[in-house]
Write an enzyme that holds these catalytic residues in place. Structure first.
Site, PDB file in Angstrom:
ATOM      1  N   LYS A  71      27.747 -30.649  15.770  1.00 20.74           N
ATOM      2  CA  LYS A  71      28.355 -29.318  15.970  1.00 20.74           C
ATOM      3  C   LYS A  71      29.536 -29.158  15.013  1.00 20.74           C
ATOM      4  CE  LYS A  71      30.842 -27.569  19.773  1.00 20.74           C
ATOM      5  NZ  LYS A  71      30.945 -26.924  21.103  1.00 20.74           N
ATOM      6  N   ARG A 115      27.853 -25.822  28.285  1.00 15.83           N
ATOM      7  CA  ARG A 115      28.137 -27.261  28.413  1.00 15.83           C
ATOM      8  C   ARG A 115      29.532 -27.500  28.970  1.00 15.83           C
ATOM      9  NH1 ARG A 115      32.778 -28.345  25.235  1.00 15.83           N
ATOM     10  NH2 ARG A 115      32.221 -29.458  23.321  1.00 15.83           N
ATOM     11  N   GLN A 143      35.245 -18.570  29.119  1.00 15.80           N
ATOM     12  CA  GLN A 143      34.818 -19.694  29.949  1.00 15.80           C
ATOM     13  C   GLN A 143      34.626 -19.336  31.422  1.00 15.80           C
ATOM     14  OE1 GLN A 143      33.801 -22.779  30.003  1.00 15.80           O
ATOM     15  NE2 GLN A 143      33.586 -22.628  27.802  1.00 15.80           N
ATOM     16  N   GLY A 226      41.281 -26.171  29.769  1.00 22.09           N
ATOM     17  CA  GLY A 226      41.837 -25.393  28.652  1.00 22.09           C
ATOM     18  C   GLY A 226      42.495 -26.191  27.564  1.00 22.09           C
ATOM     19  N   LYS A 232      49.418 -29.129  23.817  1.00 20.80           N
ATOM     20  CA  LYS A 232      49.085 -28.150  24.861  1.00 20.80           C
ATOM     21  C   LYS A 232      49.052 -28.838  26.225  1.00 20.80           C
ATOM     22  CE  LYS A 232      46.747 -24.754  22.017  1.00 20.80           C
ATOM     23  NZ  LYS A 232      47.677 -23.654  22.268  1.00 20.80           N
TER      24      LYS A 232
HETATM   25  N1  LIG Z   1      37.520 -28.669  27.278  1.00 18.73           N
HETATM   26  C1  LIG Z   1      36.574 -28.113  26.581  1.00 18.73           C
HETATM   27  O1  LIG Z   1      35.511 -28.706  26.322  1.00 18.73           O
HETATM   28  C2  LIG Z   1      36.743 -26.705  26.132  1.00 18.73           C
HETATM   29  C3  LIG Z   1      35.642 -25.989  25.652  1.00 18.73           C
HETATM   30  C4  LIG Z   1      35.800 -24.650  25.310  1.00 18.73           C
HETATM   31  C5  LIG Z   1      37.049 -24.065  25.399  1.00 18.73           C
HETATM   32  N2  LIG Z   1      38.109 -24.811  25.818  1.00 18.73           N
HETATM   33  C6  LIG Z   1      39.441 -24.235  25.934  1.00 18.73           C
HETATM   34  O2  LIG Z   1      39.498 -23.525  27.147  1.00 18.73           O
HETATM   35  C7  LIG Z   1      40.424 -22.449  27.035  1.00 18.73           C
HETATM   36  C8  LIG Z   1      39.749 -21.154  27.488  1.00 18.73           C
HETATM   37  O3  LIG Z   1      38.688 -20.880  26.598  1.00 18.73           O
HETATM   38  P1  LIG Z   1      38.070 -19.413  26.543  1.00 18.73           P
HETATM   39  O4  LIG Z   1      37.012 -19.479  25.497  1.00 18.73           O
HETATM   40  O5  LIG Z   1      37.724 -18.959  27.902  1.00 18.73           O
HETATM   41  O6  LIG Z   1      39.331 -18.604  25.987  1.00 18.73           O
HETATM   42  P2  LIG Z   1      39.637 -17.060  26.189  1.00 18.73           P
HETATM   43  O7  LIG Z   1      40.711 -16.736  25.215  1.00 18.73           O
HETATM   44  O8  LIG Z   1      38.376 -16.281  26.169  1.00 18.73           O
HETATM   45  O9  LIG Z   1      40.221 -16.986  27.677  1.00 18.73           O
HETATM   46  C9  LIG Z   1      41.444 -17.542  28.049  1.00 18.73           C
HETATM   47  C10 LIG Z   1      41.990 -16.669  29.168  1.00 18.73           C
HETATM   48  O10 LIG Z   1      43.158 -17.290  29.698  1.00 18.73           O
HETATM   49  C11 LIG Z   1      44.049 -16.220  30.061  1.00 18.73           C
HETATM   50  N3  LIG Z   1      45.379 -16.771  30.188  1.00 18.73           N
HETATM   51  C12 LIG Z   1      46.192 -17.223  29.215  1.00 18.73           C
HETATM   52  N4  LIG Z   1      47.343 -17.674  29.733  1.00 18.73           N
HETATM   53  C13 LIG Z   1      47.264 -17.473  31.077  1.00 18.73           C
HETATM   54  C14 LIG Z   1      48.142 -17.707  32.151  1.00 18.73           C
HETATM   55  N5  LIG Z   1      49.356 -18.235  31.969  1.00 18.73           N
HETATM   56  N6  LIG Z   1      47.738 -17.382  33.386  1.00 18.73           N
HETATM   57  C15 LIG Z   1      46.523 -16.836  33.593  1.00 18.73           C
HETATM   58  N7  LIG Z   1      45.637 -16.589  32.606  1.00 18.73           N
HETATM   59  C16 LIG Z   1      46.004 -16.900  31.369  1.00 18.73           C
HETATM   60  C17 LIG Z   1      43.883 -15.218  28.945  1.00 18.73           C
HETATM   61  O11 LIG Z   1      44.328 -13.944  29.318  1.00 18.73           O
HETATM   62  C18 LIG Z   1      42.382 -15.275  28.695  1.00 18.73           C
HETATM   63  O12 LIG Z   1      41.670 -14.321  29.430  1.00 18.73           O
HETATM   64  C19 LIG Z   1      40.874 -22.438  25.567  1.00 18.73           C
HETATM   65  O13 LIG Z   1      42.096 -23.098  25.446  1.00 18.73           O
HETATM   66  C20 LIG Z   1      39.777 -23.211  24.879  1.00 18.73           C
HETATM   67  O14 LIG Z   1      40.187 -23.816  23.682  1.00 18.73           O
HETATM   68  C21 LIG Z   1      37.982 -26.102  26.193  1.00 18.73           C
END
Ligand SMILES: NC(=O)c1ccc[n+]([C@@H]2O[C@H](COP(=O)([O-])OP(=O)(O)OC[C@H]3O[C@@H](n4cnc5c(N)ncnc54)[C@H](O)[C@@H]3O)[C@@H](O)[C@H]2O)c1
Length: 331
Positions: A71, A115, A143, A226, A232
């Site tokens: 990927k 996933r 997510q 997240g 972070k």
């Molecule tokens: N662990 C993993 O394998 C994995 C995989 C994919 C994404 N992620 C991470 O997960 C996170 C979410 O991904 P996503 O694609 O849904 O992002 P996204 O930007 O679509 O959604 C994140 C959401 O969090 C909200 N948010 C931000 N700060 C907040 C707070 N203090 N309180 C409440 N809500 C809040 C935002 O308004 C937004 O709607 C990102 O940081 C991403 O990098 C991790």
């Protein structure tokens, strides 16, 4: 005989997979890893500082399942404003283990959603109390719906509490939950969600803790989704200190997961980690053993998750002739 190369765009893939299938594959993939039967070199990075971008390269190989893939994910933060493009662009190349041919090139967005949700589901199944009934979701972006779908198949969910800085997003996930026949409501604060739930998912890009130690009660399970990069953090370090902590992979988690900041500050170290999830999935260590324990699962995302999910999507695409096929590139 040379095989054609299938091309799957995002629009070909959306909705193709059943979360229950992906959950089963995810548990199998993690068990394979726990048994030492996967190959997964560390993520590599290419940096484009003048463009505020980074490319992650994630290779994975599961010989027992005869599946391999790479990927590529780029994270270019200027994209939405300057180019009207998404920040994250993911592409997955499936490699045939027997001949080395690329069999499929697919957009990786949908697979990443499925996933990432599925591993929270597996962790919830293995670590949450069996009498958990309330799911809390903090961060209802891309997510959110995947997390909801995976966790509802991994515990008995009666009620879903959701919060997001953007209330429409929380309402949308609430609507999806109600569509599944669950009770659901949007909450104004993170505190309300955390105090009210048995199983919590944090899925925000926050770089400071938004879940406070004092809100977390005994017996809770938390999936920290997240945090994906150094610096972070979504939950206060005090929670980790009183919890049974499980990571997907120590190396990845200590550098980029929920534990990375406490590790870099010397507040947390490997002795505080009970297990890697693969060990539990493989049956080498038990999951939850104490009803009162707080369990935390720190997921950073492993290449093997993409491999098994992408191969399942490819199989569905082959059966239904989704996308398009072209002659092999090497001819
Ligand atoms: N662990 C993993 O394998 C994995 C995989 C994919 C994404 N992620 C991470 O997960 C996170 C979410 O991904 P996503 O694609 O849904 O992002 P996204 O930007 O679509 O959604 C994140 C959401 O969090 C909200 N948010 C931000 N700060 C907040 C707070 N203090 N309180 C409440 N809500 C809040 C935002 O308004 C937004 O709607 C990102 O940081 C991403 O990098 C991790």
């Amino acid at each position: 005989m040379a095989r054609k190369l299938r091309i799957l765009r995002a629009s070909d893939l959306d909705g193709t997979l059943d979360m229950k299938d992906v959950l089963a594959l995810m548990e199998q993939a993690f068990a394979e890893r726990g048994l030492g039967r996967t190959e997964m070199p560390a993520k590599s990075y290419l940096h484009f500082p003048t463009h505020q971008g980074v490319l992650l390269i994630m290779p994975g190989n599961l010989p027992q399942m005869d599946e391999a893939a790479v990927k590529l994910i780029s994270v270019h933060t200027r994209n939405p404003v300057e180019y009207n493009l998404p920040t994250l662009i993911a592409t997955i190349v499936l490699i045939s283990p027997d001949t080395g041919e690329p069999l499929c090139i697919m957009d990786g967005t949908y697979v990443t959603g499925m996933r990432t949700g599925a591993v929270s589901g597996v962790a919830t199944k293995l670590l949450a109390r069996k009498d958990s009934r309330v799911l809390g979701i903090v961060g209802a972006g891309f997510q959110g719906p995947f997390q909801l779908d995976a966790v509802r198949h991994s515990m008995i969910v009666e009620t879903v509490l959701v919060t997001d800085l953007i209330s429409e997003r929380a309402e949308k996930v609430v609507g999806t939950a109600r569509g599944y026949g669950l009770k659901a409501r949007a909450c104004e604060t993170v505190e309300e969600v955390v105090r009210g739930c048995d199983v919590l998912v944090t899925a925000t890009p926050s770089d400071r803790p938004i879940v406070r130690d004092e809100w977390v009660h005994d017996g809770m399970h938390i999936n920290c989704v997240g945090t994906y990069a150094k610096g972070k953090q979504e939950i206060e370090a005090g929670i980790l200190k009183r919890a049974v902590v499980v990571v997907d992979d120590w190396e990845q988690a200590s550098h980029a997961g929920e534990i990375n900041v406490p590790v870099s500050c010397g507040e947390f170290d490997r002795s505080g980690v009970y297990a890697e999830l693969p060990e539990i999935a493989a049956g080498l260590k038990p999951g939850r053993t104490n009803e009162n324990a707080i369990t935390v699962f720190d997921t950073t995302g492993l290449a093997i998750q993409d491999v098994v999910t992408a191969w399942k999507a490819f199989q569905v695409a082959e059966q239904n002739n989704l996308g398009s096929v072209i002659d092999p590139l090497y001819l």
